[in-house]
Design a protein around this motif. Structure first.
Motif, PDB file in Angstrom:
ATOM      1  N   HIS A   1      -6.186   1.435  17.306  1.00 40.40           N
ATOM      2  CA  HIS A   1      -6.470   0.726  18.562  1.00 40.40           C
ATOM      3  C   HIS A   1      -5.288   0.831  19.531  1.00 40.40           C
ATOM      4  O   HIS A   1      -5.120  -0.050  20.386  1.00 40.40           O
ATOM      5  CB  HIS A   1      -6.851  -0.743  18.299  1.00 40.40           C
ATOM      6  N   HIS A   2      -4.464   1.874  19.377  1.00 41.22           N
ATOM      7  CA  HIS A   2      -3.322   2.086  20.268  1.00 41.22           C
ATOM      8  C   HIS A   2      -3.558   3.291  21.192  1.00 41.22           C
ATOM      9  O   HIS A   2      -4.493   4.058  21.004  1.00 41.22           O
ATOM     10  CB  HIS A   2      -2.065   2.335  19.437  1.00 41.22           C
ATOM     11  N   ARG A   3      -2.655   3.467  22.139  1.00 37.11           N
ATOM     12  CA  ARG A   3      -2.624   4.683  22.944  1.00 37.11           C
ATOM     13  C   ARG A   3      -2.477   5.891  22.021  1.00 37.11           C
ATOM     14  O   ARG A   3      -2.014   5.760  20.869  1.00 37.11           O
ATOM     15  CB  ARG A   3      -1.431   4.642  23.913  1.00 37.11           C
ATOM     16  N   ILE A   4      -2.804   7.076  22.491  1.00 35.46           N
ATOM     17  CA  ILE A   4      -2.604   8.304  21.718  1.00 35.46           C
ATOM     18  C   ILE A   4      -1.409   9.037  22.316  1.00 35.46           C
ATOM     19  O   ILE A   4      -1.367   9.295  23.526  1.00 35.46           O
ATOM     20  CB  ILE A   4      -3.857   9.194  21.758  1.00 35.46           C
ATOM     21  N   ALA A   5      -0.405   9.353  21.480  1.00 34.25           N
ATOM     22  CA  ALA A   5       0.783  10.059  21.967  1.00 34.25           C
ATOM     23  C   ALA A   5       1.496  10.694  20.783  1.00 34.25           C
ATOM     24  O   ALA A   5       1.406  10.196  19.655  1.00 34.25           O
ATOM     25  CB  ALA A   5       1.715   9.090  22.690  1.00 34.25           C
TER      26      ALA A   5
ATOM     27  N   PHE B   1       0.771  13.129  19.035  1.00 37.55           N
ATOM     28  CA  PHE B   1      -0.194  13.354  17.973  1.00 37.55           C
ATOM     29  C   PHE B   1      -0.961  14.625  18.279  1.00 37.55           C
ATOM     30  O   PHE B   1      -1.431  14.815  19.406  1.00 37.55           O
ATOM     31  CB  PHE B   1      -1.176  12.176  17.884  1.00 37.55           C
ATOM     32  N   SER B   2      -1.053  15.522  17.314  1.00 38.92           N
ATOM     33  CA  SER B   2      -1.895  16.699  17.495  1.00 38.92           C
ATOM     34  C   SER B   2      -2.284  17.245  16.132  1.00 38.92           C
ATOM     35  O   SER B   2      -1.637  16.962  15.125  1.00 38.92           O
ATOM     36  CB  SER B   2      -1.169  17.771  18.311  1.00 38.92           C
TER      37      SER B   2
ATOM     38  N   ALA C   1     -10.989   5.456  17.863  1.00 39.40           N
ATOM     39  CA  ALA C   1     -10.120   4.478  18.513  1.00 39.40           C
ATOM     40  C   ALA C   1     -10.952   3.670  19.491  1.00 39.40           C
ATOM     41  O   ALA C   1     -11.849   4.207  20.140  1.00 39.40           O
ATOM     42  CB  ALA C   1      -8.976   5.161  19.246  1.00 39.40           C
TER      43      ALA C   1
ATOM     44  N   PRO D   1     -10.271   0.270  22.383  1.00 35.04           N
ATOM     45  CA  PRO D   1      -9.246  -0.609  22.961  1.00 35.04           C
ATOM     46  C   PRO D   1      -9.526  -2.071  22.643  1.00 35.04           C
ATOM     47  O   PRO D   1      -9.725  -2.877  23.535  1.00 35.04           O
ATOM     48  CB  PRO D   1      -9.338  -0.308  24.462  1.00 35.04           C
TER      49      PRO D   1
ATOM     50  N   LYS E   1       1.689  -3.781  22.948  1.00 32.17           N
ATOM     51  CA  LYS E   1       0.812  -2.657  23.229  1.00 32.17           C
ATOM     52  C   LYS E   1       0.251  -2.683  24.643  1.00 32.17           C
ATOM     53  O   LYS E   1       0.151  -1.654  25.310  1.00 32.17           O
ATOM     54  CB  LYS E   1      -0.347  -2.706  22.226  1.00 32.17           C
TER      55      LYS E   1
ATOM     56  N   PRO F   1       2.797  -0.038  28.292  1.00 26.95           N
ATOM     57  CA  PRO F   1       2.282   0.632  29.504  1.00 26.95           C
ATOM     58  C   PRO F   1       3.172   0.479  30.750  1.00 26.95           C
ATOM     59  O   PRO F   1       3.472   1.477  31.400  1.00 26.95           O
ATOM     60  CB  PRO F   1       0.890   0.023  29.695  1.00 26.95           C
TER      61      PRO F   1
ATOM     62  N   GLN G   1       6.222   2.664  30.199  1.00 26.56           N
ATOM     63  CA  GLN G   1       5.839   4.080  30.284  1.00 26.56           C
ATOM     64  C   GLN G   1       5.648   4.497  31.745  1.00 26.56           C
ATOM     65  O   GLN G   1       6.103   5.563  32.159  1.00 26.56           O
ATOM     66  CB  GLN G   1       4.526   4.279  29.503  1.00 26.56           C
ATOM     67  N   ASP G   2       5.014   3.630  32.523  1.00 29.64           N
ATOM     68  CA  ASP G   2       4.774   3.947  33.938  1.00 29.64           C
ATOM     69  C   ASP G   2       6.094   4.096  34.698  1.00 29.64           C
ATOM     70  O   ASP G   2       6.231   4.980  35.541  1.00 29.64           O
ATOM     71  CB  ASP G   2       3.910   2.855  34.594  1.00 29.64           C
TER      72      ASP G   2
ATOM     73  N   LYS H   1       7.862   7.441  34.010  1.00 28.22           N
ATOM     74  CA  LYS H   1       7.205   8.678  34.472  1.00 28.22           C
ATOM     75  C   LYS H   1       7.969   9.339  35.601  1.00 28.22           C
ATOM     76  O   LYS H   1       8.347   8.692  36.551  1.00 28.22           O
ATOM     77  CB  LYS H   1       5.770   8.374  34.907  1.00 28.22           C
TER      78      LYS H   1
ATOM     79  N   ILE I   1      -7.190  17.664  18.280  1.00 25.79           N
ATOM     80  CA  ILE I   1      -6.525  16.928  19.349  1.00 25.79           C
ATOM     81  C   ILE I   1      -5.174  17.584  19.602  1.00 25.79           C
ATOM     82  O   ILE I   1      -4.386  17.779  18.673  1.00 25.79           O
ATOM     83  CB  ILE I   1      -6.343  15.445  18.960  1.00 25.79           C
TER      84      ILE I   1
ATOM     85  N   SER J   1      -2.387  12.826  25.667  1.00 21.84           N
ATOM     86  CA  SER J   1      -1.740  11.542  25.420  1.00 21.84           C
ATOM     87  C   SER J   1      -2.123  10.572  26.520  1.00 21.84           C
ATOM     88  O   SER J   1      -2.555  10.978  27.606  1.00 21.84           O
ATOM     89  CB  SER J   1      -0.224  11.699  25.352  1.00 21.84           C
ATOM     90  N   THR J   2      -1.991   9.287  26.216  1.00 22.69           N
ATOM     91  CA  THR J   2      -2.333   8.245  27.177  1.00 22.69           C
ATOM     92  C   THR J   2      -1.231   7.189  27.175  1.00 22.69           C
ATOM     93  O   THR J   2      -0.456   7.101  26.231  1.00 22.69           O
ATOM     94  CB  THR J   2      -3.665   7.555  26.809  1.00 22.69           C
TER      95      THR J   2
ATOM     96  N   SER K   1      -2.119   3.905  27.658  1.00 21.46           N
ATOM     97  CA  SER K   1      -2.777   2.694  27.178  1.00 21.46           C
ATOM     98  C   SER K   1      -3.808   3.022  26.106  1.00 21.46           C
ATOM     99  O   SER K   1      -4.261   4.166  26.007  1.00 21.46           O
ATOM    100  CB  SER K   1      -3.483   1.999  28.345  1.00 21.46           C
ATOM    101  N   PRO K   2      -4.189   2.012  25.324  1.00 16.91           N
ATOM    102  CA  PRO K   2      -5.276   2.217  24.360  1.00 16.91           C
ATOM    103  C   PRO K   2      -6.545   2.670  25.071  1.00 16.91           C
ATOM    104  O   PRO K   2      -6.773   2.344  26.238  1.00 16.91           O
ATOM    105  CB  PRO K   2      -5.462   0.820  23.756  1.00 16.91           C
TER     106      PRO K   2
ATOM    107  N   TYR L   1     -11.799   6.446  21.828  1.00 15.35           N
ATOM    108  CA  TYR L   1     -11.777   7.867  21.441  1.00 15.35           C
ATOM    109  C   TYR L   1     -12.674   8.040  20.231  1.00 15.35           C
ATOM    110  O   TYR L   1     -12.473   7.405  19.207  1.00 15.35           O
ATOM    111  CB  TYR L   1     -10.357   8.289  21.085  1.00 15.35           C
TER     112      TYR L   1
END
Lengths: 308, 308
Positions: A97-101, A103-104, A113, A115, A296, A301, A304-305, A308, B100, B104-105, B107-108, B111
């Protein structure tokens, strides 16, 4: 089908431990051969939960590739939060239930997933979809995970799905979730017995943002002042840990679970990014964050913003 | 709730177009405000499908951020396969059946990926889970997407879920899927009217492996020799496209949909990695790949493994 390990993130919280047990149970019912393990010892809250529902503590691992070729992740996906040799195994399933980062995969996989407030809420839906019954003890664990992640349904991460899952699971487990939930949360706030090094580690996660290594820990308490009376020693522990592990910035979010407010303790650089992210000014390395309880949703977020 | 766009990958195939329409329909039923669009014109097979079931062609976009803040992706997740300004919008939902990578994101998000033959198979399960009825025309489109992606259930990517979905959707759409399916696949193999530049572009996807930009196109045919009679011109088109777009390596997988074999055409470097990946030797830039029909399952993973 060869055996797979199922686990949550490092520095496991209740959801990381419980979701592994629940997903392993579900997958074994569906014909997989899995074992739920953990990437660290249960914290005091989780130990309370396991004792309460008379469930064994999962085996702790630090490497997976010496045992299995494939693994299933719950409650995380970012590689730096996972088992140390995650690059050497194949991830076949993720429930999170988290962001995806960070990860591949090389091949298609099963990834689920949503939210919502807790991985165990998604798992509850999956038990329903597969029409697999949840045993009472497991329902108790899953209920505890949702209570933990949503601070008894008060965190802004809480969704209608979490509320519905809590009510359904409380009925299966046959507990009064409000009374039980407060008892559970308080079990995790016995901080006096812990060293500063333990406090900054017990619910800490690593993130990469703007090329920086960032560590974010969360400490739940019923008395913010009690924690900040130890500020000097906490800062020393943060500095020592950051130097050893190479963190650029270390944030500790101290959260009062009774009134849903937090105070932030900051070590490292860049502090101006932190101040901008939370629209605040640091005083003596701290800042009040009224209404902030979710790393989270309310910490990662905005940070992270700004990076950027 | 503000409007969101739903779309599949660039150089859209039938699943990319259909899954966007199906997911948009489902999400609108669930209370979202979405529009299905496409990142390119439908190919001949998809145009046949849209005509057959009397469904409109979706609007083609190249940018999303001038219209919306948030988007939903189907049938892809890798940024280089998505809309050109994907970094400027928030991805709130993904439904996909690929690996995948480069995703990446902050926020949750929601998916949903499963290692099945077609995104429309996952969507069929989601319609069931949400208890939303699939209209007959939409069922026909989703059936067509599964037929396309699995080469009428003959590709090694085909799972029991795909077979079950084909049978259920054929009943809702009221078509004989075997007869219809062959007609549909043949509609996509009318290659004589296409230029070499069109052939190497129509089902092409980009990948990053070992720091190299790799382009992989697939051409479906009922006669491999007919395609390879144009080899010189295809190679010239590949070289021109690679120089313009900066591809290091360009693979064209030419697949005979009737006997499920392929022949590979290779431009660029490193060719030794290609030879090792498929355990073959290139002759005049080509190699026979018996039994290979799936880019996703039989081309990308071995290539990725060799590039590691």
């Amino acid at each position: 089908m060869s055996k797979e390990l199922v686990f949550g993130h490092q520095s496991p919280d209740t959801d990381a431990i419980v979701a592994a047990k629940a997903y392993s149970y579900l997958q074994n019912k569906l014909g997989y051969d899995t074992e739920a393990v953990a990437l660290g010892e249960p914290n005091e809250e989780t130990q309370f939960v396991l004792n309460y529902f008379d469930e064994p503590t999962p085996r702790v691992i630090t490497k997976a590739s010496d045992e299995v070729d494939s693994v299933m992740l719950v409650d995380h996906n970012e590689h730096q939060q996972s088992v140390s040799d995650i690059e050497d195994v194949t991830v076949t399933h993720v429930v999170d239930h988290h962001r995806i980062a960070n990860f591949s995969t090389s091949s298609p996989l099963f990834y689920r997933a949503e939210p919502v407030g807790c991985t165990s809420t998604i798992l509850m839906k999956m038990f329903d979809e597969y029409k697999i019954e949840i045993p009472a003890q497991l329902a108790g664990l899953m209920l505890s995970a949702i209570i933990s992640d949503t601070l008894l349904l008060k965190s802004p991460t809480t969704t209608d799905d979490d509320k519905a899952a809590v009510i359904a699971l409380a009925e299966i487990a046959d507990v009064d979730y409000k009374t039980y939930g407060l008892e559970e949360l308080k079990a995790g706030t016995n901080l006096s017995s812990k060293s500063e090094a333990e406090l900054i580690e017990q619910d800490a996660k690593s993130f990469e943002m703007g090329g920086k290594n960032i560590r974010i820990d969360q400490i739940n308490t019923v008395d913010l002042d009690e924690v900040f009376a130890r500020q000097d020693k906490l800062e020393a522990a943060m500095a020592a840990d950051a130097k050893e592990k190479g963190y650029d910035l270390f944030l500790v979010l101290v959260t009062n679970i009774l009134d849903s407010d937090s105070r932030l303790l900051v070590w490292g650089e860049p502090t101006d990014v932190v101040e901008k992210a939370f629209n605040t000014t640091l005083t003596n390395n701290t800042a009040s964050l009224p209404g902030v309880v979710s790393r989270k949703k309310q910490v990662v977020p905005p940070l992270q913003d700004q990076f950027k």
